[in-house]
Motif scaffolding. Structure first.
Motif, mmCIF file in Angstrom:
data_model
loop_
_atom_site.group_PDB
_atom_site.id
_atom_site.type_symbol
_atom_site.label_atom_id
_atom_site.label_comp_id
_atom_site.label_asym_id
_atom_site.label_seq_id
_atom_site.Cartn_x
_atom_site.Cartn_y
_atom_site.Cartn_z
ATOM 1 N N VAL A 1 37.143 27.331 31.627
ATOM 2 C CA VAL A 1 36.885 28.723 32.003
ATOM 3 C C VAL A 1 36.576 29.527 30.750
ATOM 4 C CG1 VAL A 1 37.856 30.766 33.068
ATOM 5 C CG2 VAL A 1 38.412 28.524 33.988
ATOM 6 N N PRO A 2 35.405 30.158 30.671
ATOM 7 C CA PRO A 2 35.105 30.950 29.474
ATOM 8 C C PRO A 2 35.913 32.234 29.459
ATOM 9 C CG PRO A 2 33.355 31.188 31.099
ATOM 10 C CD PRO A 2 34.311 30.176 31.644
ATOM 11 N N ALA A 3 35.903 32.913 28.307
ATOM 12 C CA ALA A 3 36.646 34.156 28.188
ATOM 13 C C ALA A 3 36.103 35.166 29.181
ATOM 14 C CB ALA A 3 36.504 34.687 26.764
ATOM 15 N N THR A 4 36.985 35.939 29.781
ATOM 16 C CA THR A 4 36.582 36.934 30.757
ATOM 17 C C THR A 4 37.489 38.126 30.603
ATOM 18 O OG1 THR A 4 36.407 37.418 33.108
ATOM 19 C CG2 THR A 4 38.041 35.791 32.462
ATOM 20 N N SER A 5 37.000 39.320 30.972
ATOM 21 C CA SER A 5 37.835 40.498 30.912
ATOM 22 C C SER A 5 38.584 40.708 32.218
ATOM 23 C CB SER A 5 36.938 41.713 30.622
ATOM 24 O OG SER A 5 35.985 41.859 31.660
ATOM 25 N N GLU A 6 38.475 39.787 33.174
ATOM 26 C CA GLU A 6 39.109 39.949 34.473
ATOM 27 C C GLU A 6 40.565 39.507 34.446
ATOM 28 O OE1 GLU A 6 36.261 37.530 36.695
ATOM 29 O OE2 GLU A 6 35.558 39.349 37.702
ATOM 30 N N GLN B 1 43.512 37.739 36.320
ATOM 31 C CA GLN B 1 43.501 36.664 37.292
ATOM 32 C C GLN B 1 44.904 36.442 37.846
ATOM 33 O OE1 GLN B 1 41.194 33.178 36.213
ATOM 34 N NE2 GLN B 1 40.281 34.227 34.475
ATOM 35 N N LEU C 1 40.627 37.832 41.301
ATOM 36 C CA LEU C 1 40.062 38.179 39.994
ATOM 37 C C LEU C 1 39.647 39.641 40.054
ATOM 38 C CD1 LEU C 1 37.782 35.029 39.751
ATOM 39 C CD2 LEU C 1 39.801 35.424 38.377
ATOM 40 N N PRO D 1 28.993 43.846 38.500
ATOM 41 C CA PRO D 1 29.656 42.544 38.516
ATOM 42 C C PRO D 1 29.050 41.484 37.624
ATOM 43 C CG PRO D 1 28.338 42.845 40.492
ATOM 44 C CD PRO D 1 28.274 44.146 39.735
#
Lengths: 320, 99
Positions: free
Chosen positions: A4-9, A11, A24, A201
């Motif tokens: 999983v890449p970095a995300t600002s969400e 979880q 998410l 999104p």
């Protein structure tokens, strides 16, 4: 699945509906919007309410009490009223293939109790001994058309029991999505029925799991809308000398063996995606592809081959 | 406003007395002060309004096309006191499957 890449969400994952639910939530679109962690908790509360009210496996759920009620007119909560309406809509949308009145047939097939946590029988063992393949058809004397909802009143023939398994997860994902519109991005994954959206999104990668292989069956990007998958592999058990599963052919009241083992549908709502996925599998390969074509979809056949239709056939972003 | 008279001799030869310089009446001074203050205030308002429009790219001195370009340039500038925002990370992938 790849890392999983970095995300600002934010979880949040939990076990519900006999499956895994994933929530998410991206950053708020406005300063006054609550923190995404609070939003995810709120969504979890909504989902737990869905399960407690709509599970046919819980004897004290509102659905179980509706099914046990002797009257033909029963007053219910707004949530159950909406869920029953959704089930009737699902039957209309699928021309009777996704039929909420098949509970007796499900129980005869061996699905009277929850199978959460019960290992599924291997699909590879079931396919060689399955009955001859034929597409499912609507039941001509089905009584789903006699079900109606008026405000808080559900009217149905007395004694007619309902199963909302063909529509409730998609509806739950949509209801949760309605509460996350103030965030830049969100995804509510209710056991594989996924509603996606947000104010900004971006393109979210969607992988379609293959029922016979470790590698994905398909991969595409979706910014808004929904995707759902229906298949035989997770709810499959040995029965008599053969195998049974949870997808019933309404016309025969027995398990459907159509030549399709998994169907994935894209649609504007998770409810519609869930209905189309089930109907796509029950329709068989040719009719299933035609049914999924308008919004896009994927079929996995008995031999493991993958067919894509509509917007997914060229692996570009689906236009849900 | 006082008027100076020339020191021309009178017919009798005696130098006439110069009329003393007279200050304008108090009411006139007050009126002049008010007018000056109002003029300065109006000028400041006009200048401020022009500056606001120009900052938003709506320079009234510009032609319509130049105004559009000026607005586009203003919109692309980073917010005052801040740096340009980095693109948001991609949303997390999801997996659809049977359940």
């Amino acid at each position: 699945m790849s890392a999983v890449p970095a995300t600002s969400e934010h979880q949040r994952a939990l076990a519900l509906f006999g499956s895994t639910v994933r929530i998410l939530v991206g950053p708020p679109a406005e300063q006054k919007t609550p923190d995404p962690r609070l939003a995810a908790l709120h969504v979890e509360t909504v989902l737990r309410l869905f399960q407690s009210r709509l599970s046919r496996f819980e004897p004290n759920s509102e659905l179980s009490r509706l099914n046990a009620a002797p009257d033909d007119e029963v007053e219910v909560s707004p949530l159950l009223a909406r869920a029953v309406s959704a089930a009737v809509w699902a039957a209309e949308r699928s021309d009777g293939l996704v039929d909420p009145t098949l509970l007796p047939a499900l129980e005869r097939a061996g699905y009277a109790a929850s199978r959460a946590g019960v290992p599924s029988a291997p699909l590879r063992d079931a396919l060689p001994v399955a009955p001859p393949r034929r597409p499912g058809r609507r039941r001509e004397d089905s009584r789903w058309e006699e079900i109606s909802v008026a405000g808080s009143l559900v009217r149905r023939p007395a004694g007619l029991r309902l199963d909302l398994g063909g529509s409730a997860k998609g509806l739950a994902a949509d209801v949760c999505g309605e509460r996350l519109g103030g965030y830049s991005s969100f995804a509510v994954d209710v056991g594989g029925d996924i509603r996606i959206g947000g104010t900004n999104p971006g393109r979210r990668v969607v992988e379609v799991e293959h029922p016979l292989r470790a590698s994905p069956a398909w991969r595409f990007a979706l910014s808004r809308g929904a995707v759902a998958t229906s298949g035989l592999d997770r709810r499959l058990w040995r029965s008599g000398g053969g195998f049974a599963h949870h997808l019933i052919d309404p016309a025969t009241g027995t398990c459907a063996w159509t030549g399709v083992i998994q169907a994935t549908a894209v649609a504007p709502s998770a409810l519609e995606a869930e209905v189309l996925a089930k109907a796509g599998l029950l329709s068989g390969p040719d009719a299933g592809l035609r049914l999924l074509e308008p919004h896009g979809g994927i079929l996995v056949l008995d031999d493991g081959s993958v067919l894509a239709t509509g917007a997914l056939s060229n692996k570009t972003e689906a236009a849900a | 406003m006082s008027t100076l008279t020339t020191n021309s001799p009178s017919p009798s030869g005696a130098r006439p007395k110069r009329a003393p310089l007279r200050r304008p009446p108090r009411s006139v001074r007050a009126t002049l002060a008010k007018v000056t203050a109002i003029s300065l205030a109006v000028a400041a308002l006009i200048a401020g309004g022009l500056a606001t429009q120009m900052a938003a790219g709506r320079d009234p001195a510009l032609a319509p096309k130049a105004q559009r370009l000026a607005r586009a340039k203003a919109a692309s500038q980073p917010p005052p006191g801040g740096v340009a925002q980095a693109p948001a990370p991609a949303p997390a992938p999801v997996v659809t499957r049977t359940s």
